[in-house]
Design a protein around this motif. Sequence first.
Motif, mmCIF file in Angstrom:
data_model
loop_
_atom_site.group_PDB
_atom_site.id
_atom_site.type_symbol
_atom_site.label_atom_id
_atom_site.label_comp_id
_atom_site.label_asym_id
_atom_site.label_seq_id
_atom_site.Cartn_x
_atom_site.Cartn_y
_atom_site.Cartn_z
ATOM 1 N N ALA A 104 -13.997 -1.209 1.923
ATOM 2 C CA ALA A 104 -14.064 -2.513 1.084
ATOM 3 C C ALA A 104 -14.522 -3.054 0.263
ATOM 4 O O ALA A 104 -14.105 -3.374 -0.854
ATOM 5 N N ASP A 105 -15.807 -2.238 -0.735
ATOM 6 C CA ASP A 105 -16.209 -2.927 -1.726
ATOM 7 C C ASP A 105 -15.007 -2.436 -2.933
ATOM 8 O O ASP A 105 -14.439 -2.628 -3.851
ATOM 9 N N LEU A 106 -14.151 -0.891 -2.800
ATOM 10 C CA LEU A 106 -12.995 -0.814 -3.488
ATOM 11 C C LEU A 106 -11.859 -1.329 -3.412
ATOM 12 O O LEU A 106 -11.439 -2.004 -4.270
ATOM 13 N N ILE A 107 -11.561 -1.566 -2.363
ATOM 14 C CA ILE A 107 -10.171 -2.989 -1.953
ATOM 15 C C ILE A 107 -10.439 -3.739 -2.594
ATOM 16 O O ILE A 107 -9.996 -4.526 -3.763
ATOM 17 N N LYS A 108 -11.462 -4.654 -2.610
ATOM 18 C CA LYS A 108 -12.375 -5.803 -4.037
ATOM 19 C C LYS A 108 -12.232 -5.488 -4.694
ATOM 20 O O LYS A 108 -11.693 -6.437 -5.916
ATOM 21 N N ASN A 114 -3.189 -5.518 -6.194
ATOM 22 C CA ASN A 114 -2.750 -6.134 -4.637
ATOM 23 C C ASN A 114 -2.402 -4.590 -4.218
ATOM 24 O O ASN A 114 -2.035 -4.449 -2.854
ATOM 25 N N LEU A 115 -1.324 -4.487 -4.584
ATOM 26 C CA LEU A 115 -0.169 -3.109 -3.990
ATOM 27 C C LEU A 115 -0.613 -2.173 -3.232
ATOM 28 O O LEU A 115 -0.828 -1.740 -2.229
ATOM 29 N N VAL A 116 -1.696 -1.626 -4.659
ATOM 30 C CA VAL A 116 -2.600 -0.214 -4.257
ATOM 31 C C VAL A 116 -3.631 -1.177 -2.806
ATOM 32 O O VAL A 116 -4.235 -0.499 -2.535
ATOM 33 N N ALA A 117 -4.127 -1.682 -3.186
ATOM 34 C CA ALA A 117 -5.206 -2.811 -2.367
ATOM 35 C C ALA A 117 -4.306 -2.401 -0.635
ATOM 36 O O ALA A 117 -5.063 -1.925 0.081
ATOM 37 N N ASP A 118 -2.924 -2.787 -0.854
ATOM 38 C CA ASP A 118 -2.423 -3.165 0.105
ATOM 39 C C ASP A 118 -2.240 -1.681 1.163
ATOM 40 O O ASP A 118 -2.673 -1.494 2.135
ATOM 41 N N LYS A 119 -1.611 -0.425 0.086
ATOM 42 C CA LYS A 119 -1.843 0.881 0.234
ATOM 43 C C LYS A 119 -2.607 1.040 0.826
ATOM 44 O O LYS A 119 -2.598 2.093 1.649
ATOM 45 N N VAL A 120 -4.066 1.034 0.742
ATOM 46 C CA VAL A 120 -4.591 1.528 0.937
ATOM 47 C C VAL A 120 -5.598 0.935 2.285
ATOM 48 O O VAL A 120 -5.561 1.624 3.061
ATOM 49 N N GLU A 121 -5.283 -0.431 2.279
ATOM 50 C CA GLU A 121 -5.235 -0.984 4.209
ATOM 51 C C GLU A 121 -4.610 -0.722 5.489
ATOM 52 O O GLU A 121 -4.951 -0.083 5.715
ATOM 53 N N LEU A 122 -3.223 -0.381 4.619
ATOM 54 C CA LEU A 122 -2.414 0.202 5.699
ATOM 55 C C LEU A 122 -2.417 1.082 5.937
ATOM 56 O O LEU A 122 -2.100 1.690 6.780
ATOM 57 N N GLU A 123 -2.606 2.254 4.664
ATOM 58 C CA GLU A 123 -3.493 3.546 5.112
ATOM 59 C C GLU A 123 -4.494 3.899 5.941
ATOM 60 O O GLU A 123 -4.442 4.828 7.163
ATOM 61 N N LEU A 124 -5.711 3.197 5.871
ATOM 62 C CA LEU A 124 -6.129 3.639 7.259
ATOM 63 C C LEU A 124 -5.868 2.265 7.691
ATOM 64 O O LEU A 124 -6.692 3.628 8.989
ATOM 65 N N PHE A 125 -4.970 2.105 8.652
ATOM 66 C CA PHE A 125 -5.103 0.853 9.562
ATOM 67 C C PHE A 125 -4.183 1.851 9.943
ATOM 68 O O PHE A 125 -4.518 2.860 11.735
ATOM 69 N N GLN A 126 -3.298 2.857 9.735
ATOM 70 C CA GLN A 126 -1.763 4.215 10.105
ATOM 71 C C GLN A 126 -2.883 5.087 10.817
ATOM 72 O O GLN A 126 -2.646 5.556 11.980
ATOM 73 N N ARG A 127 -4.409 5.578 10.004
ATOM 74 C CA ARG A 127 -4.995 6.471 10.414
ATOM 75 C C ARG A 127 -6.006 5.939 11.810
ATOM 76 O O ARG A 127 -6.471 7.274 12.661
ATOM 77 N N ASP A 128 -6.316 4.933 11.437
ATOM 78 C CA ASP A 128 -7.170 4.316 12.682
ATOM 79 C C ASP A 128 -6.094 4.184 14.006
ATOM 80 O O ASP A 128 -6.898 4.423 15.079
ATOM 81 N N ASP A 129 -4.885 4.541 13.688
ATOM 82 C CA ASP A 129 -4.140 4.198 15.757
ATOM 83 C C ASP A 129 -4.354 5.773 15.637
ATOM 84 O O ASP A 129 -3.906 6.705 15.498
#
Length: 191
Positions: free
Chosen positions: A164-168, A176-191
Amino acid sequence: MDPFLSLLHSFSMSLSDNELSALKFLCLSKIGKRKLESVKTGNDLFTILLEQREIAREKVDFLQLMIKTIKREDLIMQLQEFIEGGQGDVVDHLDEKEKCQQNVAFEVICDNVGKNWKMLVRRLGISDTKIDRILTANPYNLQEQLMQSLREWQKWKGKEAKVADLIKALRDCKMNLVADKVELELFQRDD
């Protein structure tokens, strides 16, 4: 790998010929002249000092004095950080999920952050001295410079290192695009 030997190797790589000559001169009272003549690199000098037990992980006073004498403030700071306990491998102390998330985030960041990586790393709190050391160790590899900087942040923060600190930090740097990509990748890995 022994962190103290890594530190000494890092010192050796950053020494100029003049600085090495000055260090050899300072060692005249500790090392015989013939042995000193065979010294061609900082590693050679540090090896002799280690063998003669003039320096060791717990015995850095002479090393500190030599570095102060040649006025290398950056190396003094690195040695100070080592003494204060920054040499441990903090990654082992993170829980598995956080470690995995950080590795995913590091990969995405390294693949997507370009020449503005220093701005991100400074936002994370990494000092210019550490950045310079990383640049010296990896002069022609942008991705490796960024990865080592992120690992330095991870080591420095310890258990407090959170994705979360990295994303912030990415968002604060307008990445923001990189932050979105990090969040998306983490979301996809959690599924």
